[in-house]
Design a protein around this motif. Structure first.
Motif, PDB file in Angstrom:
ATOM      1  N   LEU A 297       0.810  -1.221   0.000  1.00  0.00           N
ATOM      2  CA  LEU A 297       0.000   0.000   0.000  1.00  0.00           C
ATOM      3  C   LEU A 297       0.846   1.274   0.000  1.00  0.00           C
ATOM      4  CD1 LEU A 297      -3.150  -0.727   2.176  1.00  0.00           C
ATOM      5  CD2 LEU A 297      -2.982  -0.404  -0.289  1.00  0.00           C
ATOM      6  N   THR A 301       0.416   4.033  -3.026  1.00  0.00           N
ATOM      7  CA  THR A 301      -0.056   5.401  -2.778  1.00  0.00           C
ATOM      8  C   THR A 301       1.144   6.340  -2.867  1.00  0.00           C
ATOM      9  OG1 THR A 301       0.128   4.950  -0.406  1.00  0.00           O
ATOM     10  CG2 THR A 301      -2.035   4.707  -1.394  1.00  0.00           C
ATOM     11  N   LYS A 443     -15.027   7.807  -0.704  1.00  0.00           N
ATOM     12  CA  LYS A 443     -13.898   7.043  -0.188  1.00  0.00           C
ATOM     13  C   LYS A 443     -14.397   5.662   0.242  1.00  0.00           C
ATOM     14  CE  LYS A 443      -9.987   7.355   2.998  1.00  0.00           C
ATOM     15  NZ  LYS A 443     -10.002   5.914   3.300  1.00  0.00           N
ATOM     16  N   GLY A 444     -13.630   4.647  -0.085  1.00  0.00           N
ATOM     17  CA  GLY A 444     -14.031   3.270   0.179  1.00  0.00           C
ATOM     18  C   GLY A 444     -14.501   2.551  -1.067  1.00  0.00           C
ATOM     19  N   GLN A 484      -4.241  -2.047  -6.548  1.00  0.00           N
ATOM     20  CA  GLN A 484      -5.321  -1.276  -7.150  1.00  0.00           C
ATOM     21  C   GLN A 484      -5.573  -1.723  -8.590  1.00  0.00           C
ATOM     22  OE1 GLN A 484      -2.248  -0.295  -6.602  1.00  0.00           O
ATOM     23  NE2 GLN A 484      -1.579   1.410  -7.875  1.00  0.00           N
ATOM     24  N   GLN A 498      -8.983  -4.150  -3.285  1.00  0.00           N
ATOM     25  CA  GLN A 498      -8.450  -2.968  -2.641  1.00  0.00           C
ATOM     26  C   GLN A 498      -9.295  -1.736  -2.983  1.00  0.00           C
ATOM     27  OE1 GLN A 498      -5.824  -2.287  -0.510  1.00  0.00           O
ATOM     28  NE2 GLN A 498      -6.722  -0.241  -0.580  1.00  0.00           N
ATOM     29  N   GLU A 499      -9.667  -0.971  -1.967  1.00  0.00           N
ATOM     30  CA  GLU A 499     -10.322   0.304  -2.245  1.00  0.00           C
ATOM     31  C   GLU A 499      -9.309   1.262  -2.866  1.00  0.00           C
ATOM     32  OE1 GLU A 499     -10.702   3.330   1.093  1.00  0.00           O
ATOM     33  OE2 GLU A 499     -10.655   1.460   2.252  1.00  0.00           O
ATOM     34  N   LEU A 500      -9.821   2.212  -3.649  1.00  0.00           N
ATOM     35  CA  LEU A 500      -8.959   3.200  -4.279  1.00  0.00           C
ATOM     36  C   LEU A 500      -8.624   4.295  -3.278  1.00  0.00           C
ATOM     37  CD1 LEU A 500     -10.624   3.467  -7.804  1.00  0.00           C
ATOM     38  CD2 LEU A 500      -8.875   1.873  -6.980  1.00  0.00           C
ATOM     39  N   LEU A 501      -7.336   4.659  -3.225  1.00  0.00           N
ATOM     40  CA  LEU A 501      -6.849   5.617  -2.245  1.00  0.00           C
ATOM     41  C   LEU A 501      -6.122   6.766  -2.939  1.00  0.00           C
ATOM     42  CD1 LEU A 501      -5.328   3.078   0.315  1.00  0.00           C
ATOM     43  CD2 LEU A 501      -7.501   4.320   0.549  1.00  0.00           C
ATOM     44  N   PRO A 502      -6.144   7.956  -2.342  1.00  0.00           N
ATOM     45  CA  PRO A 502      -5.409   9.079  -2.930  1.00  0.00           C
ATOM     46  C   PRO A 502      -3.939   8.721  -3.137  1.00  0.00           C
ATOM     47  CG  PRO A 502      -6.845   9.843  -1.164  1.00  0.00           C
ATOM     48  CD  PRO A 502      -6.871   8.341  -1.114  1.00  0.00           C
ATOM     49  N   GLU A 530      -8.152  13.575  -3.813  1.00  0.00           N
ATOM     50  CA  GLU A 530      -9.319  13.996  -3.036  1.00  0.00           C
ATOM     51  C   GLU A 530     -10.116  15.033  -3.814  1.00  0.00           C
ATOM     52  OE1 GLU A 530      -7.823  15.308   0.690  1.00  0.00           O
ATOM     53  OE2 GLU A 530      -7.376  13.274   1.416  1.00  0.00           O
ATOM     54  N   LEU A 541     -13.573  11.169  -3.692  1.00  0.00           N
ATOM     55  CA  LEU A 541     -12.373  11.104  -4.509  1.00  0.00           C
ATOM     56  C   LEU A 541     -12.732  11.254  -5.979  1.00  0.00           C
ATOM     57  CD1 LEU A 541     -10.752   7.951  -2.830  1.00  0.00           C
ATOM     58  CD2 LEU A 541     -10.268  10.344  -2.293  1.00  0.00           C
TER      59      LEU A 541
END
Length: 607
Positions: A297, A301, A443-444, A484, A498-502, A530, A541
């Motif tokens: 992770l 990211t 988010k999530g 991702q 996996q959730e998408l993250l900034p 974001e 997001l």
């Protein structure tokens, strides 16, 4: 006798010598890499298959090769159907096929240092249900008959500057040490090559298209580490870079080091670690704790330095693509350019753009029907001319010290206009590409929840594509990076999605492929960031497009575009012109300005 037949016969003779009734041959190495070094290209040597994902199973009286939808056409052109049955995944699997072929007492061999634990567990269970068994081979039988097999690369490992990495290796190791403490573990195995490279801020040239060095690592709960790497790859610069907290040991000592962890709790990622590691730890008396590789992770990211580097690399890469597309607009319609020449011209354009270290994958240069082969790999045998009045698909990318690029463009080779079907399909792909680019989501959100956005306009016409919509991309690392992704399927092989993250970077690449005629794909890279929304109830997001290259307007049917899609097109191309325009001049700049000219709004066009 053909070469594939002779090699298959030799393998079967070796299996008999080893007391095995069959053997499984994947495209893999000891690190479960997607792209592998020449020394590990066992499947290509045995069968002739040149794709990046596939597996063969050889039994005494039959054999099969398993590929996914990307390679359905390619495998039939490269592998003799008289020797190997073609099997498609995920419709079937190696484990399922083995279970169907098994009989009591059958012994199927596999190399425990080339397969993951979950695969071995599934295949072993399928065989056991029929009274058969999966047996780890003492020596890989392919290696026993592959007499001219290459040795692993001896090239030195390279230091990746902290200014580009954005964080020191010591800080990364300290974070992993804390992660281990929180889990109550003593150590973690890091075996994926891009994870090792990211963790220690090192790179290499051991595998084509992926800038990594062949190495394993053990990290302890105090942040100390052991790096297992061939001695000839270690330079004074690398030793100084790693410092005293990292012990450098020969790569050949890795298995024995695992065996020496008796009584320790060791974290291992079952999705990124070969079965051989689990066996060595268990045999040595360690307690194995299955957990995701703790670098995954943080690596996915991207930090501000990595994002800034990626933007810079994309800008240079965009200029190289613009030079190429301008050249193609003139030379493509002469009928003298072929797929190999086009790919080579693009490679030279990237090299001229500055600091290209390698391509990020073998360029997919597909003219006409070859463009319908999703992961086509041009060769002298398949090379086609780019014919006037046809489509050409080019999927390519570069490895630069500050970023990894991946872009696909489909262009019309004039003169003349594209047909109604070609323009309809291209525009539907474009509409899906735009829909995903414009997505805003809470988010999530998982990648699978966004996949439909890219397919919806194709589905309306009763058509689809047999590949994922988006994959993760590394920072001067793997062009296909997890966890991702944007795809209809979930985590796969028992993994969780996996959730998408900034900070994550993903591709956006819907397509359509008409077998025997042409292929379409439009691919840009996206950065998850974001979104500030007035009155929003929770965190949201969206995506920022990182790739800046014109999309071919000659293939658009503007009648089926909505005003919002035209607005996206115009804003995107204005940004392309602003970023790439200052890097080109003369006739290339003139071409770019025309390629980036605004489209008329549909309502005005109809008026």
């Amino acid at each position: 006798m053909s070469v594939p037949q002779a090699r298959l016969d030799a393998l079967r003779q070796e299996l008999e010598r080893q007391g095995l009734d069959g053997f499984v041959v994947p495209i893999s190495d000891e690190h479960m890499s997607e792209y592998v070094g020449a020394y590990a290209q066992r499947l290509a040597w045995l069968t002739g298959f040149g794709g990046s994902a596939g597996t063969a199973v050889v039994l005494k009286d039959r054999a099969a090769i398993f590929v996914d939808g990307r390679y359905t056409l390619q495998v039939r052109g490269e592998v003799d159907g008289a020797l190997y049955a073609y099997e498609s995944v995920p419709q079937t699997s190696v484990a399922k096929w083995l279970g169907e072929q098994a009989r009591p007492g059958l012994k199927v061999g596999y190399d425990a240092w080339l397969h993951g634990k979950r695969w071995a567990d599934a295949a072993g269970k399928a065989l056991a249900e029929k009274g058969a068994s999966l047996v780890p081979a003492a020596r890989n039988p392919v290696d026993a008959v592959w007499t001219d097999r290459s040795a692993p690369s001896p090239a030195p490992a390279l230091v990746h500057p902290e200014a580009l990495a954005g964080q020191s290796s010591a800080a990364k190791r300290a974070a992993i040490g804390q992660w281990l403490t929180d889990k109550g573990c003593d150590a973690v195995v890091i075996s994926a090559l891009d994870s090792v490279a990211w963790l220690f801020n090192l790179r290499g040239t051991d595998i084509e298209r992926t800038p990594v060095a062949l190495a394993f690592a053990l990290v302890r709960d105090d942040g100390g580490a052991e790096l297992f790497i061939a001695p000839e790859k270690v330079t004074d610069a690398l030793r100084a870079h790693l410092g005293h907290a990292v012990a450098i040991r020969p790569r050949a000592d890795f298995a024995s080091a695992l065996a020496g962890l008796a009584g320790r709790k060791v974290a291992v990622d079952p999705e990124r670690t070969v079965m051989g590691v689990f066996v060595a730890l268990a045999d040595g008396g360690a307690e194995v704790v299955e957990a995701q590789d703790p670098t995954v992770l943080p690596k996915a990211t991207k930090n501000p330095a990595e994002i800034a580097g990626h933007r810079a690399a994309q800008a240079r890469d965009g200029a190289a693509m613009v030079h190429f597309l301008h050249w193609l607009s003139r030379e493509g319609q002469t009928g003298t350019v072929d797929e190999l020449a086009a790919a080579e011209w693009l490679h030279r354009a990237r090299a001229a753009s500055g600091d290209l270290r390698d391509l990020s994958f073998d360029t997919i240069s597909g003219a006409g029907p070859n463009g319908a082969i999703v992961h086509y790999r041009v060769s002298e045998a398949t090379n086609r001319k780019l014919e006037p009045g046809s489509m050409y698909l080019v999927d390519s990318g570069g490895q630069y010290p500050d970023g990894t690029t991946d872009i696909t463009r489909t262009v019309w080779i004039g003169p003349g206009e594209a047909g109604a079907e070609e323009r309809d399909r291209f525009t539907r792909v474009l509409k899906g590409h735009i829909a995903l680019s414009r997505a805003v989501f809470p988010k999530g959100t998982l990648g699978s929840q966004l996949d439909t956005l890219a397919r919806q306009f194709l589905w309306h016409a009763g058509i689809d594509y047999a590949h994922g919509t988006g994959h993760g991309v590394g920072a001067f690392l793997s062009v296909h990076e997890g966890p991702q992704r944007i795809s209809r399927s979930s985590g796969g092989q028992g993994g969780t999605e996996q959730e998408l993250l900034p900070g994550m970077i993903l591709s956006n690449e819907p397509g359509y492929y008409k077998a025997g005629a042409w292929g379409i794909r439009i691919e840009n890279l996206l950065l998850v960031e974001e979104r500030v929304i007035e009155g929003a109830e929770g965190a949201f997001l969206g995506f920022d497009t990182l790739t800046h290259v014109p999309i071919d307007r000659a293939l658009i049917n503007t009648a089926i575009l909505e005003p919002g899609e035209v607005a996206w097109w115009n804003a995107y191309h204005a940004r392309v012109l602003a970023i790439v325009g200052p890097q080109v001049d003369g006739v290339v700049l003139g071409w770019l300005r025309e390629a980036c000219a605004p489209l008329a709004m549909p309502a005005l066009a109809r008026g």
